[in-house]
Design a protein around this motif. Structure first.
Motif, PDB file in Angstrom:
ATOM      1  N   LYS A  43      24.746 -24.582  21.632  1.00 27.53           N
ATOM      2  CA  LYS A  43      24.577 -25.560  22.702  1.00 27.53           C
ATOM      3  C   LYS A  43      24.238 -24.957  24.061  1.00 27.53           C
ATOM      4  CE  LYS A  43      28.631 -27.439  21.784  1.00 27.53           C
ATOM      5  NZ  LYS A  43      29.794 -28.342  21.751  1.00 27.53           N
ATOM      6  N   GLY A  44      24.254 -23.628  24.143  1.00 24.89           N
ATOM      7  CA  GLY A  44      24.035 -22.990  25.438  1.00 24.89           C
ATOM      8  C   GLY A  44      22.694 -23.333  26.065  1.00 24.89           C
ATOM      9  N   THR A  45      21.624 -23.293  25.298  1.00 24.59           N
ATOM     10  CA  THR A  45      20.298 -23.566  25.845  1.00 24.59           C
ATOM     11  C   THR A  45      20.201 -24.993  26.363  1.00 24.59           C
ATOM     12  OG1 THR A  45      19.256 -21.934  24.393  1.00 24.59           O
ATOM     13  CG2 THR A  45      17.829 -23.641  25.328  1.00 24.59           C
ATOM     14  N   GLY A  46      20.754 -25.943  25.632  1.00 23.93           N
ATOM     15  CA  GLY A  46      20.730 -27.334  26.067  1.00 23.93           C
ATOM     16  C   GLY A  46      21.485 -27.545  27.362  1.00 23.93           C
ATOM     17  N   TYR A  47      22.628 -26.895  27.495  1.00 22.66           N
ATOM     18  CA  TYR A  47      23.415 -27.034  28.727  1.00 22.66           C
ATOM     19  C   TYR A  47      22.735 -26.328  29.894  1.00 22.66           C
ATOM     20  CZ  TYR A  47      27.515 -29.570  27.151  1.00 22.66           C
ATOM     21  OH  TYR A  47      28.364 -30.564  26.728  1.00 22.66           O
ATOM     22  N   LEU A  48      22.079 -25.204  29.637  1.00 21.53           N
ATOM     23  CA  LEU A  48      21.354 -24.520  30.697  1.00 21.53           C
ATOM     24  C   LEU A  48      20.239 -25.423  31.230  1.00 21.53           C
ATOM     25  CD1 LEU A  48      20.838 -21.999  32.381  1.00 21.53           C
ATOM     26  CD2 LEU A  48      19.494 -21.075  30.469  1.00 21.53           C
ATOM     27  N   LEU A  51      20.628 -20.924  38.719  1.00 18.15           N
ATOM     28  CA  LEU A  51      20.400 -20.673  37.293  1.00 18.15           C
ATOM     29  C   LEU A  51      18.984 -20.187  36.993  1.00 18.15           C
ATOM     30  CD1 LEU A  51      22.290 -23.758  35.825  1.00 18.15           C
ATOM     31  CD2 LEU A  51      23.022 -21.367  35.744  1.00 18.15           C
ATOM     32  N   ALA A  52      18.197 -19.937  38.039  1.00 24.10           N
ATOM     33  CA  ALA A  52      16.793 -19.579  37.838  1.00 24.10           C
ATOM     34  C   ALA A  52      16.629 -18.306  37.007  1.00 24.10           C
ATOM     35  CB  ALA A  52      16.095 -19.429  39.189  1.00 24.10           C
ATOM     36  N   GLU A  53      17.470 -17.311  37.250  1.00 24.30           N
ATOM     37  CA  GLU A  53      17.362 -16.026  36.546  1.00 24.30           C
ATOM     38  C   GLU A  53      18.436 -15.865  35.465  1.00 24.30           C
ATOM     39  OE1 GLU A  53      14.830 -14.093  37.213  1.00 24.30           O
ATOM     40  OE2 GLU A  53      14.184 -15.517  38.762  1.00 24.30           O
ATOM     41  N   THR A  54      19.072 -16.980  35.116  1.00 27.34           N
ATOM     42  CA  THR A  54      20.201 -16.918  34.191  1.00 27.34           C
ATOM     43  C   THR A  54      19.755 -17.196  32.764  1.00 27.34           C
ATOM     44  OG1 THR A  54      21.711 -17.643  35.932  1.00 27.34           O
ATOM     45  CG2 THR A  54      22.464 -17.920  33.653  1.00 27.34           C
ATOM     46  N   GLU A  55      20.324 -16.460  31.840  1.00 29.74           N
ATOM     47  CA  GLU A  55      20.099 -16.689  30.415  1.00 29.74           C
ATOM     48  C   GLU A  55      21.428 -17.048  29.758  1.00 29.74           C
ATOM     49  OE1 GLU A  55      18.349 -13.161  28.852  1.00 29.74           O
ATOM     50  OE2 GLU A  55      16.450 -13.442  29.938  1.00 29.74           O
ATOM     51  N   VAL A  56      21.349 -17.680  28.593  1.00 28.60           N
ATOM     52  CA  VAL A  56      22.565 -17.993  27.848  1.00 28.60           C
ATOM     53  C   VAL A  56      23.229 -16.675  27.439  1.00 28.60           C
ATOM     54  CG1 VAL A  56      23.519 -19.089  25.788  1.00 28.60           C
ATOM     55  CG2 VAL A  56      21.586 -20.145  26.994  1.00 28.60           C
ATOM     56  N   PRO A  57      24.497 -16.485  27.796  1.00 26.34           N
ATOM     57  CA  PRO A  57      25.138 -15.197  27.498  1.00 26.34           C
ATOM     58  C   PRO A  57      25.428 -15.014  26.016  1.00 26.34           C
ATOM     59  CG  PRO A  57      26.719 -16.719  28.472  1.00 26.34           C
ATOM     60  CD  PRO A  57      25.380 -17.385  28.554  1.00 26.34           C
TER      61      PRO A  57
END
Length: 289
Positions: free
Chosen positions: A106-111, A125-131
């Motif tokens: 679900k990480g990508t959807g929440y991002l 969150l511009a430079e953030t990836e799902v951890p």
């Protein structure tokens, strides 16, 4: 949506017990309470703040506290303001298996959802990836910090599938993540059909277990640190929400009518609380249980 910039203010860190610091959220939306727990050999950070810049500030603060000791990171659950800065803590991110699965599924959807809020949220969150966790454990994990053992305890399904509380037994401190808040209605991430993992009934059972353990200090996901009364307040509200919802559901009322009546009752009882938007989602969850 014009939301304030969710800046983690590390300068506001306070001691809640010996060698247990909390960076408080100061009631700013999408800023969690963050923990820094010290032992003689290592330091554990609990939650990151939203995005890389916040997490970098937390990591720098933790490094000042650690003074060369090893730094670990854990997160109470996978939601972006709690976990989506974990990449800063390279090689040290430890979570339970259910939370790791939440991040994967679900990480990508929440991002994408959080970036959709626009403004300062999207920028953070511009430079953030799902951890991706560095270490995933099953069961209960005891982390030895040197002279102090911290317990990472998955609670089972409640606010999310991968909720995890962090216990500091020698200090009587409990970090709850979003299983507990103060000054606001409980956050129900009920987004059918995409995410329906939250369970009001299981959440009540989790709170009963946490209350029975009688922690001395309770650090909620958001809001003011307190004692066991923090847990009791959330448990009592969840019971209210369940009882008011089920009383109307069992009388065959339409969902819209249930929402209108229950919302009015709960706001009347708790007029000072924030997060009124979560009442409807909680009603929807409990109508389905």
């Amino acid at each position: 949506m014009n939301l304030p910039d969710p800046v983690v203010q590390v300068s506001g860190a306070v001691d809640v017990a010996s060698d247990v610091l909390v960076i408080p959220n100061d009631h700013v939306g999408l800023v969690p309470n963050i923990g820094v727990i010290s032992g003689t050999e290592a330091v554990l950070v609990v939650d990151t703040g939203l995005g890389v810049a916040n997490a970098a500030a937390v990591a720098e603060f933790a490094s000042e506290v650690a003074r060369g000791r090893r730094i670990y990171l854990t997160t109470t659950h996978f939601h972006p303001e709690h976990a989506f800065g974990a990449s800063v803590f390279d090689g040290s991110y430890v979570v339970n298996r259910a939370q790791a699965e939440d991040l994967r599924r679900k990480g990508t959807g929440y991002l994408e959802m959080f970036r959709g809020f626009g403004g300062a949220i999207a920028e953070r969150l511009a430079e953030t990836e799902v951890p991706v966790p560095d270490e995933v454990f099953d069961g209960v994990h005891a982390l030895d910090l040197g002279g102090r053992t911290v317990v990472l305890r998955p609670t089972g399904r409640g606010h999310t599938s991968g909720d995890q509380v962090v216990e500091v037994p020698d200090a009587g401190v409990l970090f709850t993540g979003d299983l507990a808040e103060t000054g606001q209605f409980a956050i129900f991430p009920w987004f059918p059909p995409h995410d329906t993992d939250v369970s009001g009934l299981a959440w009540i059972e989790v709170m009963d277990r946490l209350i029975a353990a009688a922690p001395r200090v309770v650090v909620p996901g958001h809001g003011t640190t307190g004692g066991v009364d923090v847990l009791e307040g959330v448990r009592d509200y969840l019971r209210e929400l369940r009882d008011e919802t089920w009383r109307r559901r069992d009388s065959a009322m339409e969902l819209a009518e249930i929402v209108a009546e229950v919302r009015a009752v709960l706001i009347d009882r708790h007029p000072e609380w924030a997060g009124q938007e979560w009442i409807e989602r909680g009603i929807g969850c409990l109508c389905a249980e």
